[in-house]
Write a protein that holds these residues in place. Structure first.
Motif, mmCIF file in Angstrom:
data_model
loop_
_atom_site.group_PDB
_atom_site.id
_atom_site.type_symbol
_atom_site.label_atom_id
_atom_site.label_comp_id
_atom_site.label_asym_id
_atom_site.label_seq_id
_atom_site.Cartn_x
_atom_site.Cartn_y
_atom_site.Cartn_z
ATOM 1 N N GLU A 97 0.821 -1.224 0.000
ATOM 2 C CA GLU A 97 0.000 0.000 0.000
ATOM 3 C C GLU A 97 0.848 1.264 0.000
ATOM 4 O OE1 GLU A 97 -4.006 -0.277 1.901
ATOM 5 O OE2 GLU A 97 -2.880 -1.518 3.307
ATOM 6 N N LEU A 98 1.732 1.353 -0.960
ATOM 7 C CA LEU A 98 2.581 2.536 -1.052
ATOM 8 C C LEU A 98 2.160 3.409 -2.241
ATOM 9 C CD1 LEU A 98 6.087 1.058 -0.200
ATOM 10 C CD2 LEU A 98 4.451 2.226 1.283
ATOM 11 N N PRO A 99 1.881 4.681 -1.977
ATOM 12 C CA PRO A 99 1.495 5.585 -3.051
ATOM 13 C C PRO A 99 2.709 6.019 -3.866
ATOM 14 C CG PRO A 99 1.534 6.760 -0.960
ATOM 15 C CD PRO A 99 1.863 5.322 -0.650
ATOM 16 N N CYS A 100 2.589 6.020 -5.165
ATOM 17 C CA CYS A 100 3.675 6.507 -6.015
ATOM 18 C C CYS A 100 3.125 6.667 -7.421
ATOM 19 C CB CYS A 100 4.845 5.519 -6.022
ATOM 20 S SG CYS A 100 4.373 3.898 -6.624
ATOM 21 N N VAL A 151 -0.100 14.078 -14.047
ATOM 22 C CA VAL A 151 0.908 13.937 -12.989
ATOM 23 C C VAL A 151 0.322 14.433 -11.662
ATOM 24 C CG1 VAL A 151 3.138 14.778 -12.159
ATOM 25 C CG2 VAL A 151 2.865 14.069 -14.552
ATOM 26 N N PHE A 152 -0.324 15.598 -11.707
ATOM 27 C CA PHE A 152 -0.937 16.141 -10.485
ATOM 28 C C PHE A 152 -2.049 15.201 -9.996
ATOM 29 C CE2 PHE A 152 0.482 19.741 -13.112
ATOM 30 C CZ PHE A 152 1.430 20.279 -12.253
ATOM 31 N N LEU A 153 -2.917 14.837 -10.945
ATOM 32 C CA LEU A 153 -4.019 13.935 -10.623
ATOM 33 C C LEU A 153 -3.485 12.597 -10.102
ATOM 34 C CD1 LEU A 153 -7.071 13.269 -10.773
ATOM 35 C CD2 LEU A 153 -6.696 12.548 -13.161
ATOM 36 N N GLY A 154 -2.467 12.104 -10.786
ATOM 37 C CA GLY A 154 -1.919 10.797 -10.440
ATOM 38 C C GLY A 154 -1.349 10.766 -9.025
ATOM 39 N N ALA A 158 -2.863 8.569 -6.002
ATOM 40 C CA ALA A 158 -1.980 7.610 -5.331
ATOM 41 C C ALA A 158 -2.076 7.796 -3.819
ATOM 42 C CB ALA A 158 -0.542 7.787 -5.809
ATOM 43 N N ASP A 159 -2.010 9.051 -3.383
ATOM 44 C CA ASP A 159 -2.119 9.334 -1.946
ATOM 45 C C ASP A 159 -3.494 8.956 -1.418
ATOM 46 O OD1 ASP A 159 0.448 10.219 -1.519
ATOM 47 O OD2 ASP A 159 -0.031 12.343 -1.847
ATOM 48 N N LYS A 160 -4.527 9.272 -2.213
ATOM 49 C CA LYS A 160 -5.904 9.014 -1.769
ATOM 50 C C LYS A 160 -6.116 7.531 -1.477
ATOM 51 C CE LYS A 160 -10.685 9.644 -3.372
ATOM 52 N NZ LYS A 160 -11.509 10.130 -4.494
ATOM 53 N N TYR A 161 -5.561 6.684 -2.322
ATOM 54 C CA TYR A 161 -5.805 5.244 -2.168
ATOM 55 C C TYR A 161 -4.607 4.476 -1.602
ATOM 56 C CZ TYR A 161 -10.084 6.071 -4.744
ATOM 57 O OH TYR A 161 -11.303 6.529 -5.124
ATOM 58 N N ARG A 162 -3.526 5.172 -1.322
ATOM 59 C CA ARG A 162 -2.280 4.485 -0.909
ATOM 60 C C ARG A 162 -1.997 3.317 -1.847
ATOM 61 N NH1 ARG A 162 -1.272 2.867 5.217
ATOM 62 N NH2 ARG A 162 0.544 1.930 4.197
#
Ligand SMILES: Cc1ncc(C[n+]2csc(CCOP(=O)(O)OP(=O)(O)O)c2C)c(N)n1
Ligand code: SF4
Ligand SMILES: [Mg+2]
Lengths: 356, 276
Positions: A97-100, A151-154, A158-162
């Motif tokens: 569960e790592l956002p990237c 890129v901004f959305l991504g 990523a953070d929203k869903y980890r």
């Protein structure tokens, strides 16, 4: 900030990464995306960010793991063969569960293939190229502007869903020059202290990053937790664009570069009084199944256009559920279709199915 | 009620010799607080548990628990984070040095170490290891060399001794077919990025003391930002060596050290200041 610049897709993406507050980028050269690494190697140090040319894509993706696990905004980019090498790491990122943010500037394959654009990595991207049950949001830009916007959305998704987010581009969108406007953006810098490995103070339990749950009972609980997230993505993150679907008798379904070419094909067809519209999936996962099903009940036929041997068309058929004929048209090996080629295929579909 | 009375009343019919209050003993050793208080899953006599303890003792003594991030491998020590009471990441098989690179580059003021077996480091992960050391990443690599793949039940490793029997070299390692054991410490010491390279063992009290000293030194060197520290430790795998722990300790002294001589391989130049 808001004035338009003329930029290459790959460079617009790289610049957006800086503006999105990307803390660390790790990459390995491969055509047609090396500009991302080159741009960031030049620009990231000016912003005191970490940028490294890794020894391989395997190293890059595991560096992303380390950076993301420590709570930083991390990113890598590659093209098809290199992206294949990252699959184990992507599975670990999803499992832990790592956002990237990941970027694949798709070239034609299989194998070493060619450096020309392709869309043959669709299955790998949306069906889980790595092992185990995982999904990631896949954004498919169709312009230099979207190379930047996603890129901004991504990063935010990523953070929203980890979870890792993938921008699936292609050699043409990555290489072409277009106008791009960077919209003002502030990194929400969300608090990751409850899980990031930044050093354990006396005041909290230790944080550890792992995708290992050796007891099957616990593994299944973890799997179900992940599944619940993927379900939320399906419910909340489906994105697509429609053009001229209101009065359409036919629909092109295409993403990325193919969608751009379909736009011209639509003009050609409309000039010949064939009412065709376009559904362009923006998220390839989650896929706009529902909207496509709605459209399928209104139109006489659908032509799926891809730069591969027919991958997304399987999802189109799943969505359409036989409600209307679905045909496929593709080119391979880095070869492109012309708008006229596509229009011709549409006329063939119409003739074959006597659906005019 | 005094402690004595308590003992008398609670154990009156039993010989009280071992039932004394802790206050009455002089504390000569305690488990480091940096180790989670659970029993470990390692086989009896396995060096992994001992080396975990040594590292955690150093972290406690150096008072750097809040600044230390460990990277666990895939191997028997995959669960290191269940025991080490510090922030940790579990890396993919062989990739700990890449993970550690990123963690350290982003937080240069932190202490970052990897803990890896020989399959993890010397086979699948040798590229990441070599490049991390070549870049002189300011990390500590703790390399647990037990000459075998412990976790997957005793297959041949790049460090398996010539002639040594494993499940995948049933007639003994044939060096004409598989090459010779890789001496990681000597190999990596060649790289300018390597700052301190040493090979230690933990099969006797003296060896343990030396190994701990090396680990402590290596942690302190991280403050200097002068390059990578590699502490190779000749571990054991009684289960897959099919020996008792005592026989395994003897095997290290009699056989392992012939291929893997103990001692420092590369030490910082005399001018280096390793004092705090
Ligand atoms: C990519 C990948 N390949 C293979 C494995 C299986 N595997 C797990 S541990 C291991 C070897 C571990 O041996 P070593 O690193 O020497 O550690 P030890 O158990 O001896 O401490 C292997 C091959 C894996 N988990 N991932
Ligand atoms: S298998 Fe070997 S290395 Fe693994 S815990 Fe047992 S003795 Fe230790
Ligand atoms: Mg081993």
């Amino acid at each position: 900030m808001t004035t338009a610049k003329l930029m290459k897709g790959n460079e617009a993406l790289a610049e957006a990464a800086i503006q999105a507050g990307c803390d660390a980028y790790f990459g390995y050269p491969i055509t047609p995306q090396s500009e991302v690494l080159e741009y960031l190697a030049r620009e990231m140090p000016k912003h005191n960010r970490v940028v490294m040319q890794a020894e391989s894509e395997v190293a890059s993706i595991n560096m992303v793991y380390g950076a993301a696990g420590a709570g930083f905004r991390a990113m890598t980019s590659s093209s098809s063969p290199g992206f294949s090498l990252m699959q184990e790491g992507i599975s670990y990122l999803a499992g832990a569960e790592l956002p990237c943010l990941l970027v694949n500037v798709n070239r034609a394959g299989p194998g070493l293939g060619t450096i020309q654009p392709g869309q043959g990595d669709y299955f790998q991207s949306v069906k889980g190229g790595g092992h185990g049950d995982y999904k990631m949001i896949v954004l498919a830009p169709a312009s230099v502007q979207e190379m930047a916007d996603f890129v901004f959305l991504g990063f935010d998704l990523a953070d929203k869903y980890r979870n890792p987010v993938l921008i699936l581009s292609d050699g043409a969108i990555g290489q072409m020059m277009e106008k791009v406007v960077f919209k003002p953006y502030t990194n929400p810098a969300i608090d990751k202290s409850s899980w990031a490995t930044t050093g354990k103070p006396a005041t909290r339990e230790r944080n550890y990053i792992t995708s290992l749950f050796i007891q099957p009972e616990r593994m299944e609980v973890h799997n179900l937790k992940l599944e619940a997230k993927f379900q939320l993505m399906r419910e909340n993150e489906v994105r697509w664009e429609e053009m001229n679907t209101e009065d359409a008798d036919y629909i092109f379904v295409a993403y990325g570069l193919s969608a751009r070419i379909c736009q011209k094909a639509m003009d050609v067809a409309r000039a010949r009084n064939i009412k065709v519209g376009i559904l362009r999936p923006i998220t390839l996962f989650p896929f706009p199944y529902q909207r496509l099903e709605e459209l399928a009940s209104k139109v006489k036929g659908i032509l799926t256009v891809e730069l591969n041997s027919g991958q997304m068309v399987e999802d189109v058929r799943l969505a359409v559920k036989g409600k209307t004929p679905v045909a496929f048209y593709g080119r391979l090996g880095g070869m492109l279709f012309t708008p006229e080629d596509i229009e011709h295929e549409l006329e063939t579909l119409i003739a074959t199915h006597h659906v005019n | 009620m005094s402690t004595d009375e308590q003992i008398l009343t609670t154990t009156s019919s039993v010989a009280p010799a071992t039932e004394c209050s802790p206050d009455e003993y002089e504390m000569v050793y305690h488990k480091p607080t940096t180790l989670v208080d659970v029993s470990m899953h390692y086989c009896p006599g396995c060096a992994h548990s001992l080396v975990h303890k040594l590292i955690m003792e150093v972290v406690e003594e150096e008072n750097i628990q809040d600044k230390t991030i460990g990277i666990a491998p895939v191997g028997c020590s995959v669960f290191a984070y269940d025991y080490m009471n510090i922030d940790m990441q579990e890396a993919a098989h062989g990739r700990a040095a890449a993970v550690a690179t990123a963690v350290k580059r982003l937080m240069p003021e932190k202490y970052v170490f990897t803990y890896q077996g020989d399959g993890d480091l010397a086979a699948i992960g040798i590229a990441e290891t070599l490049h991390a050391i070549n870049r002189g990443e300011n990390i500590l690599i703790v390399f647990m060399n037990n000459a075998v793949y412990g976790m997957t039940s005793g297959q041949m490793a790049p460090t398996t001794l010539p002639g040594m029997k494993t499940t995948t070299s049933p007639d003994g390692r044939d060096t004409s077919f598989y090459g010779s054991p890789i001496r990681i410490a000597e190999l990596m010491a060649q790289l300018p990025g390597a700052y301190f390279v040493t090979r230690q063992a933990v099969n006797s009290a003296n060896a343990v003391r030396r190994a701990k000293k090396a680990l402590q030194q290596a942690f302190r060197y991280q403050q200097l930002h002068k390059g990578t520290c590699l502490v190779e430790i000749i571990g054991n795998c009684p289960s897959n060596w099919k020996m008792t722990p005592a026989e395994a300790s003897k095997f290290i002294d009699e056989e392992m050290v012939k291929t893997f001589p103990l001692g420092d391989v590369k030490v910082p130049a005399a001018t280096a200041n390793n004092k705090e």
